[in-house]
Design an enzyme around this catalytic site. Structure first.
Site, PDB file in Angstrom:
ATOM      1  CE  LYS A 126      -4.448   1.032   0.159  1.00 24.31           C
ATOM      2  NZ  LYS A 126      -5.567   0.234  -0.369  1.00 24.31           N
TER       3      LYS A 126
HETATM    4  P1  NAD Z   1     -13.078   7.724  -2.620  1.00 29.11           P
HETATM    5  O1  NAD Z   1     -12.093   8.746  -2.200  1.00 29.11           O
HETATM    6  O2  NAD Z   1     -13.478   7.645  -4.062  1.00 29.11           O
HETATM    7  O3  NAD Z   1     -14.426   7.865  -1.750  1.00 29.11           O
HETATM    8  C1  NAD Z   1     -14.447   7.906  -0.359  1.00 29.11           C
HETATM    9  C2  NAD Z   1     -15.835   8.396   0.082  1.00 29.11           C
HETATM   10  O4  NAD Z   1     -15.969   8.259   1.490  1.00 29.11           O
HETATM   11  C3  NAD Z   1     -16.091   9.886  -0.227  1.00 29.11           C
HETATM   12  O5  NAD Z   1     -17.455  10.020  -0.619  1.00 29.11           O
HETATM   13  C4  NAD Z   1     -15.864  10.570   1.135  1.00 29.11           C
HETATM   14  O6  NAD Z   1     -16.549  11.799   1.260  1.00 29.11           O
HETATM   15  C5  NAD Z   1     -16.447   9.500   2.040  1.00 29.11           C
HETATM   16  N1  NAD Z   1     -16.036   9.570   3.439  1.00 29.11           N
HETATM   17  C6  NAD Z   1     -14.806   9.762   3.956  1.00 29.11           C
HETATM   18  N2  NAD Z   1     -14.863   9.753   5.308  1.00 29.11           N
HETATM   19  C7  NAD Z   1     -16.168   9.531   5.633  1.00 29.11           C
HETATM   20  C8  NAD Z   1     -16.860   9.386   6.846  1.00 29.11           C
HETATM   21  N3  NAD Z   1     -16.220   9.458   7.995  1.00 29.11           N
HETATM   22  N4  NAD Z   1     -18.207   9.147   6.799  1.00 29.11           N
HETATM   23  C9  NAD Z   1     -18.862   9.054   5.630  1.00 29.11           C
HETATM   24  N5  NAD Z   1     -18.253   9.167   4.439  1.00 29.11           N
HETATM   25  C10 NAD Z   1     -16.912   9.406   4.451  1.00 29.11           C
HETATM   26  O7  NAD Z   1     -12.482   6.314  -2.121  1.00 29.11           O
HETATM   27  P2  NAD Z   1     -12.865   4.854  -2.639  1.00 29.11           P
HETATM   28  O8  NAD Z   1     -11.889   4.444  -3.667  1.00 29.11           O
HETATM   29  O9  NAD Z   1     -14.333   4.770  -2.901  1.00 29.11           O
HETATM   30  O10 NAD Z   1     -12.499   4.004  -1.335  1.00 29.11           O
HETATM   31  C11 NAD Z   1     -13.404   3.837  -0.249  1.00 29.11           C
HETATM   32  C12 NAD Z   1     -12.950   2.659   0.584  1.00 29.11           C
HETATM   33  O11 NAD Z   1     -12.924   1.474  -0.235  1.00 29.11           O
HETATM   34  C13 NAD Z   1     -11.542   2.768   1.181  1.00 29.11           C
HETATM   35  O12 NAD Z   1     -11.526   2.110   2.420  1.00 29.11           O
HETATM   36  C14 NAD Z   1     -10.688   2.001   0.183  1.00 29.11           C
HETATM   37  O13 NAD Z   1      -9.482   1.531   0.754  1.00 29.11           O
HETATM   38  C15 NAD Z   1     -11.642   0.876  -0.159  1.00 29.11           C
HETATM   39  N6  NAD Z   1     -11.354   0.190  -1.410  1.00 29.11           N
HETATM   40  C16 NAD Z   1     -11.304   0.882  -2.585  1.00 29.11           C
HETATM   41  C17 NAD Z   1     -11.061   0.193  -3.762  1.00 29.11           C
HETATM   42  C18 NAD Z   1     -11.065   0.883  -5.101  1.00 29.11           C
HETATM   43  O14 NAD Z   1     -11.002   0.166  -6.128  1.00 29.11           O
HETATM   44  N7  NAD Z   1     -11.197   2.189  -5.177  1.00 29.11           N
HETATM   45  C19 NAD Z   1     -10.829  -1.194  -3.739  1.00 29.11           C
HETATM   46  C20 NAD Z   1     -10.910  -1.863  -2.516  1.00 29.11           C
HETATM   47  C21 NAD Z   1     -11.178  -1.163  -1.364  1.00 29.11           C
END
Ligand code: NAD
Length: 424
Positions: A114
């Site tokens: 990561k």
């Molecule tokens: P992103 O930045 O696109 O979206 C994150 C969202 O969460 C935003 O809408 C933000 O405003 C919101 N957020 C942040 N803190 C918050 C809180 N305390 N309460 C409510 N909403 C909150 O990120 P993403 O890529 O969608 O990733 C989200 C999660 O999924 C992370 O934990 C990431 O590690 C995990 N993840 C992402 C992927 C991927 O392909 N993007 C793959 C596996 C896991």
């Protein structure tokens, strides 16, 4: 109301504690000795770099970035790159360890890694973010590459970030290396179906969990925390499957409509305003309240540690499907198990992204591109296989799904260690 990472009343100090405790438990169940435990608990490589940035106004700032390679016994390390003001080395270490288990659980030929930069991307221009990305990439250049460590998007990064990383690596190599990163734009060697893959995987496992409990998708309800890349797609695919999505949130706040949210209209509202708040066809509610709504599915798709000892007892969802990495602390896990909530763990539920990242890497290395239908059917097959394996392991060991999934993954990684032996 914005909320940060809550401190767990039962003593969890953060995601690294949770990740280490999950590993400790798996090692105990599997009966491995302390040497194997130490090997699996320690990152193989980690680097912290300074990133000097010339801002658009001419001033200079110095940011901090990390890349942690937790393990590469089963193949090159693989894992996302996060841009967030909350990034620190321990968070990156936890996320890297979870990537190792996720890749092993999905039987991908990868270890786990990561990266993170401590930055609030919303406060920087696209040109500044490009300079940050290129400098960070050149600082970690010797560690990454298609046979070493393959980054992908995570919180605060996207396909543009990946295009800049790929270009920086390629310029240094003297030729284009498409397999350097995944989650690239489709026009630049990205895979069809990658952008939606994590959300699709979340929904495939959510529907499998509903079936497991004897519930139909039609008539079930869901609340989705986080409306970013993962949450937005998960909400859309749940609705397409017939699930009524009644609440959604982001960092700014949450909205609720017991008759179901019009997701197309909500996406348009978010495009325009940057947030779900003030969406006309729903009531604004407290962000914390979303986690305790009476729904069939709760999908935390934002950040770590949001379901903790202080609120887990109030969760009324039948199933928690972890779109985010590490949204449930280990103490919350115990409470949810006591009250009979089924938790589909992150390393299974959100693995769709890394599965299609693997497909993207395979396609890029072969320079041969697949149709979207092929990507989606191969993804569904992998998700289904992993779901059935985790369920069988949980049944055999009489453990919750997270512990069963971790045991399965840890066993695969430990077996790779055993076969390779220790050098020298
Ligand atoms: P992103 O930045 O696109 O979206 C994150 C969202 O969460 C935003 O809408 C933000 O405003 C919101 N957020 C942040 N803190 C918050 C809180 N305390 N309460 C409510 N909403 C909150 O990120 P993403 O890529 O969608 O990733 C989200 C999660 O999924 C992370 O934990 C990431 O590690 C995990 N993840 C992402 C992927 C991927 O392909 N993007 C793959 C596996 C896991």
């Amino acid at each position: 109301m914005p909320i940060g990472s809550p401190v767990d009343a039962a003593g969890s100090r953060g995601p690294l504690d949770d990740a280490q405790e999950q590993l400790r438990h798996a090692v105990d169940v599997l009966g491995y000795d302390e040497g194997v435990h130490r090997l699996l608990a320690s990152p193989r490589r980690e680097v912290t770099v300074s990133i000097p940035l010339r801002r658009d106004d001419g001033s200079v700032e110095v940011l901090t970035g990390h890349r942690v390679q937790h393990n590469f016994s089963r193949g090159p390390a693989k894992g996302g790159l996060r841009y967030s003001p909350k990034v620190d080395l321990d968070e990156v270490r936890a996320l890297a360890m979870w990537m190792t288990w996720k890749c092993a659980l999905m039987d991908l030929p990868y270890g786990g890694a990561k990266g993170g930069v401590t930055i609030d991307p919303s406060k920087y221009s696209a040109a500044e973010l490009e300079r940050v990305t290129r400098r960070y990439t050149s600082e970690i250049l010797p560690m990454i590459g298609p046979t070493r460590d393959i980054p992908a998007p995570d919180i605060g990064t996207d396909e543009h970030t990946m295009a800049w990383m790929m270009d920086t690596y390629s310029v240094a190599s003297g030729h284009t290396v498409l397999g350097t990163v995944t989650g690239k734009p489709v026009s630049l060697g990205g895979s069809l179906g990658r952008a939606s893959a994590t959300s699709r995987g979340v929904v495939l496992t959510a529907l499998a969990a509903l079936r497991h409990l004897g519930l139909e998708a039609g008539g079930s309800t869901a609340a989705v925390q986080g409306f970013g890349k993962v949450g937005r797609g998960a909400a859309r695919f749940l609705a397409e499957a017939g699930v009524l999505v009644i609440a959604a949130s982001d960092e700014q706040g949450a909205i609720w409509n017991p008759d179901g949210i019009d997701l197309q209209a909500l996406e348009a509202h978010v495009e325009q305003t940057g947030s779900v708040v003030h969406f006309g066809a729903a009531t604004g509610i407290d962000n914390e309240l979303l986690l305790t709504l009476e729904v069939d599915l709760l999908v935390p798709a934002a950040v770590e540690g949001v379901i903790h000892a202080g609120n887990a007892g109030s969760v009324r969802a039948r199933v928690v499907v972890e779109g985010a990495n590490g949204p449930t602390t280990t103490s919350a896990d115990r409470i949810l198990a006591e009250i009979g909530t089924l938790v589909v763990p992150d390393i299974l539920a959100n693995a769709g992204g890394v599965v299609v990242s693997y497909f993207e890497w395979v396609q890029a290395n072969q320079a041969y591109w697949w149709h979207e239908a092929e990507v989606e059917s191969k993804l569904a097959e992998r998700m289904d296989t992993a779901w059935c394996q985790v369920l069988a392991e949980a049944d055999r060991l009489r453990l919750p799904l997270r512990q069963a999934a971790t045991c399965l993954a840890v066993r695969r990684v430990a077996e790779a260690h055993r076969q390779r032996g220790l050098y020298p």
